[in-house]
Design a protein around this motif. Structure first.
Motif, mmCIF file in Angstrom:
data_model
loop_
_atom_site.group_PDB
_atom_site.id
_atom_site.type_symbol
_atom_site.label_atom_id
_atom_site.label_comp_id
_atom_site.label_asym_id
_atom_site.label_seq_id
_atom_site.Cartn_x
_atom_site.Cartn_y
_atom_site.Cartn_z
ATOM 1 N N LEU A 330 3.486 3.596 2.721
ATOM 2 C CA LEU A 330 4.031 4.875 3.183
ATOM 3 C C LEU A 330 3.022 6.002 2.971
ATOM 4 O O LEU A 330 2.838 6.868 3.842
ATOM 5 C CB LEU A 330 5.326 5.192 2.421
ATOM 6 N N MET A 331 2.352 5.996 1.813
ATOM 7 C CA MET A 331 1.380 7.041 1.512
ATOM 8 C C MET A 331 0.185 6.984 2.464
ATOM 9 O O MET A 331 -0.314 8.014 2.923
ATOM 10 C CB MET A 331 0.902 6.913 0.067
ATOM 11 N N GLN A 332 -0.284 5.785 2.771
ATOM 12 C CA GLN A 332 -1.439 5.637 3.652
ATOM 13 C C GLN A 332 -1.175 6.189 5.042
ATOM 14 O O GLN A 332 -2.083 6.724 5.693
ATOM 15 C CB GLN A 332 -1.807 4.151 3.770
ATOM 16 N N VAL A 343 -5.101 9.823 -2.100
ATOM 17 C CA VAL A 343 -4.597 9.466 -3.430
ATOM 18 C C VAL A 343 -4.345 7.965 -3.505
ATOM 19 O O VAL A 343 -4.740 7.294 -4.466
ATOM 20 C CB VAL A 343 -3.312 10.249 -3.760
ATOM 21 N N ALA A 344 -3.706 7.418 -2.472
ATOM 22 C CA ALA A 344 -3.444 5.978 -2.447
ATOM 23 C C ALA A 344 -4.743 5.184 -2.402
ATOM 24 O O ALA A 344 -4.893 4.165 -3.094
ATOM 25 C CB ALA A 344 -2.567 5.630 -1.241
ATOM 26 N N ALA A 371 -4.519 -2.789 4.698
ATOM 27 C CA ALA A 371 -3.667 -3.258 5.790
ATOM 28 C C ALA A 371 -2.801 -2.120 6.327
ATOM 29 O O ALA A 371 -2.681 -1.923 7.543
ATOM 30 C CB ALA A 371 -2.789 -4.415 5.313
ATOM 31 N N ALA A 372 -2.206 -1.353 5.413
ATOM 32 C CA ALA A 372 -1.355 -0.241 5.839
ATOM 33 C C ALA A 372 -2.154 0.818 6.584
ATOM 34 O O ALA A 372 -1.689 1.389 7.577
ATOM 35 C CB ALA A 372 -0.656 0.374 4.634
ATOM 36 N N GLY A 373 -3.376 1.092 6.122
ATOM 37 C CA GLY A 373 -4.204 2.095 6.768
ATOM 38 C C GLY A 373 -4.663 1.694 8.163
ATOM 39 O O GLY A 373 -5.007 2.562 8.978
ATOM 40 N N MET A 374 -4.660 0.406 8.462
ATOM 41 C CA MET A 374 -5.053 -0.062 9.785
ATOM 42 C C MET A 374 -3.908 0.021 10.792
ATOM 43 O O MET A 374 -4.117 -0.064 12.002
ATOM 44 C CB MET A 374 -5.557 -1.515 9.684
ATOM 45 N N MET A 430 4.671 5.261 9.291
ATOM 46 C CA MET A 430 5.047 4.962 7.911
ATOM 47 C C MET A 430 5.898 3.702 7.828
ATOM 48 O O MET A 430 5.762 2.916 6.883
ATOM 49 C CB MET A 430 5.793 6.151 7.304
ATOM 50 N N LEU A 431 6.768 3.488 8.814
ATOM 51 C CA LEU A 431 7.591 2.270 8.831
ATOM 52 C C LEU A 431 6.711 1.026 8.907
ATOM 53 O O LEU A 431 6.890 0.074 8.142
ATOM 54 C CB LEU A 431 8.557 2.322 10.030
ATOM 55 N N GLY A 432 5.745 1.028 9.813
ATOM 56 C CA GLY A 432 4.843 -0.114 9.934
ATOM 57 C C GLY A 432 3.949 -0.267 8.727
ATOM 58 O O GLY A 432 3.671 -1.393 8.281
ATOM 59 N N GLY A 433 3.487 0.852 8.151
ATOM 60 C CA GLY A 433 2.653 0.787 6.958
ATOM 61 C C GLY A 433 3.397 0.193 5.775
ATOM 62 O O GLY A 433 2.838 -0.586 4.988
#
Length: 504
Positions: A330-332, A343-344, A371-374, A430-433
């Motif tokens: 979520l943060m990413q 921060v993350a 992974a989340a950032g991508m 954010m949902l996908g991250g």
């Protein structure tokens, strides 16, 4: 009108060049001329002094201190954050035009030099954020190089020691005996030995990581006090590492050293003393005070926090690990390269110091963050392909570039879409991250490389599971984007029909 501009962002990778392109396109559309200097991670090619002299105005779209800002003294200037340069370039240029039209050369000397020291004049919160982002941006190359070299060392080790893939040189790998390491390199190293290269690359990566906290601290202090802050920041960060205060201690020493050096540099001293202030007085006092305070005051509580955090991370399992992955995801995806995202990322990269293998908890956290950032740019790329009619031609073209940006772990590729429709895009990202981050932690996927996206896939433990988590994340995000876009389109169409009926 003719303008010159400078763009820069904390990482010096995506925002810097996207802002430059956006300003160039906006200027061309409005009939202006603009020349942009990008102060990015690979350095900058300074603007021709003739261009600056002939410019009507200056635009700074920067989150870091603009280098050599004195070149632009005497020109009407507009200064904004780099994100506005990306998402609102046309309005930024309108503000620059207004600044030129309202500019009075008679007050130029009084107005412009105040911008030469923005950290002293800007709001305290903005100054703290700018200094922190300066530290993070200069720290990232040490993290990236060190992490990838360590991962390559372990990759070679799987061939060199096929039994378990571990680097097996007693006293060398764990660093318990530096003398043993030097002796081993001088007597046992072989140019044709995979084991030798595994150990050497592993240690080059570890040495690069050793600069992580000093660089973070040193450049935070530099962002506050300019060059006088470098010495207390670097030494304070080094001492923070020695006493076990970790990156949290490095952040504190950076601010302490920076503000202390800034305060000393403002002292009113006799003319005969001014010459030795920057080379003797400022570094002597600031280094001594920062280092002593780190050992006696800052170090103990920061060490306790760092140790507690390390123990908590290494003990994560099951639901707690998945929840952490969701939160980091979520943060990413919240601000796409902004403070929350950073921060993350810093939390994950600095934790890699405590990871020996890709199976360790810090390595899994790094994989979850990457992974989340991508997810955001890949989700946009997929959504523009699956439902092209929901997007303009320009958006579809931008979506194509998001494939490469997302695959390379450059979240900023999704910024134009988020900026144009934040209430629908950001929650979808954010949902996908959250899905990607949670699945990575659930699968136990880890990596020691702090950047690179799919290009470092061979260095990731369980690479297929990483791909599964990544695809699940950006597929969920793309479906959410398509869903909210179609709902809004239907709602707009229904509203248009109602208007037609009323008119009829």
């Amino acid at each position: 009108m003719k303008f010159v501009a400078v763009t820069s962002c904390p990482t010096g990778i995506a925002h810097t060049y996207m802002a430059a392109e956006a300003l160039e396109q906006a200027a061309a559309a409005a009939g202006h001329e603009i020349s942009v200097e990008t102060q990015g991670a690979i350095g900058a090619t300074p603007l021709d002094p003739a261009l600056i002299a002939g410019a009507d105005g200056v635009v700074f779209a920067a989150d870091l201190e603009v280098k050599n800002k004195e070149r632009f003294a005497g020109k009407p200037t507009v200064s904004v954050g780099v994100k506005r340069g990306v998402s609102d370039a046309a309005r930024v240029l309108d503000e620059a035009v207004a600044a030129v039209e309202a500019f009075s050369p008679d007050v130029a000397v009084e107005v412009v030099p105040a911008q030469d020291v923005p950290v002293r004049r800007e709001g305290r919160g903005s100054g703290i954020r700018r200094a922190l982002m300066t530290g993070v941006s200069h720290m990232i190359p040490f993290v990236a190089a060190g992490g990838i070299l360590i991962a390559i060392g372990f990759l070679i080790a799987t061939v060199a020691w096929p039994s378990n893939g571990a680097i097996e040189v007693t006293g060398v790998v764990d660093g318990s005996d530096p003398t043993a390491l030097m002796a081993w390199l001088s007597s046992d190293f072989s140019w044709l030995s995979a084991q030798s290269w595994a150990v050497l690359l592993f240690w080059v990566g570890k040495w690069s990581f050793a600069f992580l906290v000093p660089a973070l601290s040193g450049y935070i202090a530099y962002g506050i006090a300019d060059r006088p802050g470098i010495a207390p920041g670097f030494v304070g960060g080094f001492v923070a590492g020695l006493v076990g205060a970790g990156f949290l201690g490095g952040i504190v020493t950076g601010f302490l050293g920076g503000y202390l050096a800034l305060w000393i540099s403002r002292w009113k001293v006799p003319a005969g003393v001014r010459g030795i202030m920057p080379v003797v007085v400022i570094p002597l006092i600031s280094v001594a005070v920062t280092s002593v305070a780190t050992v006696l005051v800052i170090g103990p509580p920061m060490k306790w926090i760092n140790d507690t955090l390390t123990v908590a991370l290494t003990s994560l399992s099951g639901g707690s690990a998945i929840l952490l992955g969701v939160i980091l995801g979520l943060m990413q995806c919240f601000d796409l390269g902004g403070p929350v995202n950073k921060v993350a990322y810093v939390f994950a990269t600095t934790g890699l110091v405590n990871a020996a293998t890709a199976a360790d908890a810090p390595a899994q956290i790094m994989a979850a963050v990457m992974a989340a950032g991508m997810v955001p740019p890949l989700a946009i790329a997929l959504a523009t392909v699956v439902r092209p009619k929901l997007w303009t031609k320009q958006e579809r073209e931008s979506g194509k570039s998001c494939w490469l940006l997302g695959a390379s772990f450059i979240s900023e590729g999704a910024i134009p879409f988020a900026a144009s429709d934040p209430l629908r895009m950001i929650p979808s990202f954010m949902l996908g991250g959250a899905v990607a981050g949670g699945l990575v932690m659930a699968f136990g996927v880890g990596q020691l490389a702090p950047h690179g996206g799919i290009w470092v896939l061979p260095l990731i433990g369980h690479p297929l599971l990483f791909v599964v988590a990544l695809v699940a994340g950006f597929a969920v995000s793309a479906l959410a984007i398509i869903g909210v876009k179609e709902y809004s389109a239907r709602k707009a169409a229904a509203a248009a029909e109602v208007v037609v009926d009323v008119v009829a």
